[in-house]
Design a protein around this motif. Sequence first.
Motif, short mmCIF file in Angstrom:
data_model
loop_
_atom_site.label_atom_id
_atom_site.label_comp_id
_atom_site.label_asym_id
_atom_site.label_seq_id
_atom_site.Cartn_x
_atom_site.Cartn_y
_atom_site.Cartn_z
N ALA A 1 -9.97 -8.31 10.43
CA ALA A 1 -9.62 -7.12 9.84
C ALA A 1 -8.52 -6.44 10.69
N GLN A 2 -8.64 -6.34 12.00
CA GLN A 2 -7.76 -5.64 12.93
C GLN A 2 -6.24 -6.63 13.01
N TYR A 3 -6.62 -7.98 12.86
CA TYR A 3 -5.33 -8.78 13.19
C TYR A 3 -4.38 -8.63 11.83
N SER B 1 -8.31 1.66 1.35
CA SER B 1 -7.34 1.13 0.47
C SER B 1 -6.26 2.49 0.10
N GLU B 2 -7.25 3.51 -0.05
CA GLU B 2 -6.30 4.65 -0.52
C GLU B 2 -5.29 5.10 0.70
N ASP B 3 -5.95 4.78 1.97
CA ASP B 3 -5.06 5.35 3.14
C ASP B 3 -3.92 4.40 3.18
N ALA B 4 -4.08 3.05 2.84
CA ALA B 4 -2.93 2.08 2.91
C ALA B 4 -2.00 2.35 1.75
N MET B 5 -2.57 2.64 0.43
CA MET B 5 -1.44 3.08 -0.31
C MET B 5 -0.64 4.31 -0.28
N SER B 6 -1.61 5.31 0.36
CA SER B 6 -0.83 6.68 0.53
C SER B 6 0.50 6.44 1.55
N SER B 7 0.34 5.52 2.36
CA SER B 7 1.41 5.52 3.33
C SER B 7 2.38 4.77 2.95
N VAL B 8 2.51 4.22 1.57
CA VAL B 8 3.72 3.51 1.09
C VAL B 8 4.70 4.78 0.63
N PRO B 9 5.74 4.63 1.31
CA PRO B 9 6.75 5.85 1.05
C PRO B 9 7.21 5.97 -0.39
N ASN B 10 7.52 7.26 -0.77
CA ASN B 10 7.68 7.88 -2.02
C ASN B 10 8.97 7.17 -2.68
N SER B 11 9.77 6.87 -1.74
CA SER B 11 11.21 6.49 -2.27
C SER B 11 10.90 4.96 -2.97
N ILE C 1 -0.43 -4.09 0.85
CA ILE C 1 -1.99 -5.19 0.70
C ILE C 1 -2.62 -5.59 2.01
N SER C 2 -1.73 -5.55 3.10
CA SER C 2 -2.19 -5.79 4.49
C SER C 2 -3.61 -4.75 4.62
N GLY C 3 -3.46 -3.52 4.41
CA GLY C 3 -4.44 -2.44 4.51
C GLY C 3 -5.73 -2.71 3.74
N ILE C 4 -5.24 -3.34 2.26
CA ILE C 4 -6.22 -3.01 1.30
C ILE C 4 -7.09 -4.51 1.73
#
Lengths: 306, 316
Positions: free
Chosen positions: A295-297, A179-189, A214-217
């Motif tokens: 999960a992959q889908y 989940s952290e990976d998914a959230m970190s990839s949300v852009p700072n802007s 949400i998809s990554g989470i």
Amino acid sequence: MNKAVNVRDIIKKNIKSKKNKTEKIMPNIFLLSASISILTTIGILVTLIIDSYKFFAEVPVKEIFSINLAPLSKNPSFGILPLINGTIITSLIAMCVAVPVGLTAAMYLSEFASEKSRKTLKPIMEVLAGIPTIVYGFFAYSFVTPLLMRLIPSLEAKNALSPGIVMGIMIIPLVASLSEDAMSSVPNSMREGALALGSTKLEVTLKVVVPAAISGIIASFVLAISRAIGETMIVTIASGSSKTLTFDITQSMQTMTAYIVEFTSGDAGIGTGYYSLYAVGLILFLFTLLMNLIAQYISHKYREEY
Amino acid sequence: MAYQSKLKSDEINNELNDVEHGKTFLNKEITNERMEKRILLDKVARKVFSLSTVFALIVLGILFYRIGTQSIGWLDLKFLTSNLSIFPEKAGIYGAIIGSVWLMAVVIPVTLLLGVSTAIYLEEYANQGKFQSFIKTNISNLAGVPSVIFGLLGLTVFRRLFDLGSSILAGGLTLSLLVLPIIVVASQEAIRAVPGFLRDGAYAMGATKWTTIRTVVLPASLPGILTGCILAISRAIGETAPLVVLGIPTLILRIPDSIMSDFTALPIQIYYWTLDTVLTPQYANLAAATIVVLLVVLLLMNSVAIFIRIKFQRRY
């Protein structure tokens, strides 16, 4: 004058030389070893299907969906529902622990923590993920169960609650890091936009970052369920081998994985009981495969590119 | 908003600075009730979220503490050098240590060879077609298959079909297949990280593809491959379920001396001792002492992996 060197001769010589042969052989060797992984999958499928077939040839399908599981009695019956029930209940308990803790930990690591504390906390999470499951099994049986017994006196020595909780603890790092990976990839802007409108960090996290990731989470949750379903040693040690269908989490329940372990380590020999292992294995395999594919889908289909 | 007009311009600037540094959000005099609530909620959430991160740390602490205290008095040199026994006072894990070492002696060469060559094929030779993506999906799905299923595969193929019995070879090959995806993915990443100009340099000197891989790509990606290998081994050394499913006998008194001999390994010993604590409570201490040994080994391997990563990994 020196003798002229003909380039074409050299090329011809090189083509015939041994070096060129290895050049042609190597890719094939690599292809061969790459196909080992495919062979493994095929091997798993074939062994599971063939031996399950022998099982299904002897046991009518109707019996499989009954609640009676008594593989070793004189009139053996192979209802698989108690096992599925045990698997689902222990996995649900695990998710009740892993989802809230894992998700909030991911939010903290991704949104609130300073760079320094993130750098110390993440490796600790990784240590938690690297501990062998047998150690968690021992921990569940010798520490968590006695501890819970003080709170719930009616708890049995082998129960579904304690391995469920420990399994949840085991899965926390998986949920947190994915989940952290998914959230970190949300852009700072996007964060900056929300902050500029006067949001607090919590509001940014809950209303901007989490919806965007949400998809990554959700994919991390599904993978966590798959891990919980396939987890073996914790439930084998701490959940026991009761084969009655019950929803009481203070009682012993057998999961599909624990059934497989019980039956191979005890000498079942060759017979319907032995083949039932593979039928259970096949169902387990399909369960986890389905979860992994979902999960992959999810992570491919609903991933938003920024 | 009405209250903002009350602010002088420099006050606004101060506020903005504070917002940037995450200290306070607005001056107390002008924050209304709603604002206070939101900020309070934010502070509470920060505490709660950090607590749940620390929760992992606490559990880890309890786990180490419990197992450590249970093993005190049991973990000594005698425990490491004597063999199994039904009497808890005499029992040791020498045979299990040797068994685990033998297992790794099978797993390491097999996974390294298969894993690295699969990675080379996928990264260097395979054209980005359907076949490659098929292998890739296959590997990522294999990584998600429960380890018990690999045990069933080993039981059918290695034990019954190839008639390897419950030998080190059967156990080692089963574990190798289990950890193969880990090392493939790690090696793939390491090979992909080798920059194109290194390859181009080799080609420009007239090197063939295989020569380039052998002399340029592999040496450059070696630290990453080794790190992946160590991760794979540390997974294999603690794996219990596939070995139990293979049917490793309970009490092995002979020290394994060849690849075909029966064996016991550290995690299996922990399993059997934990199961038998009902009969003999001291077995719990033996299991705890074995866990300490296993965890120390894992810790050492992971430190080596981190050391390699820091010392030898180069970024181009």
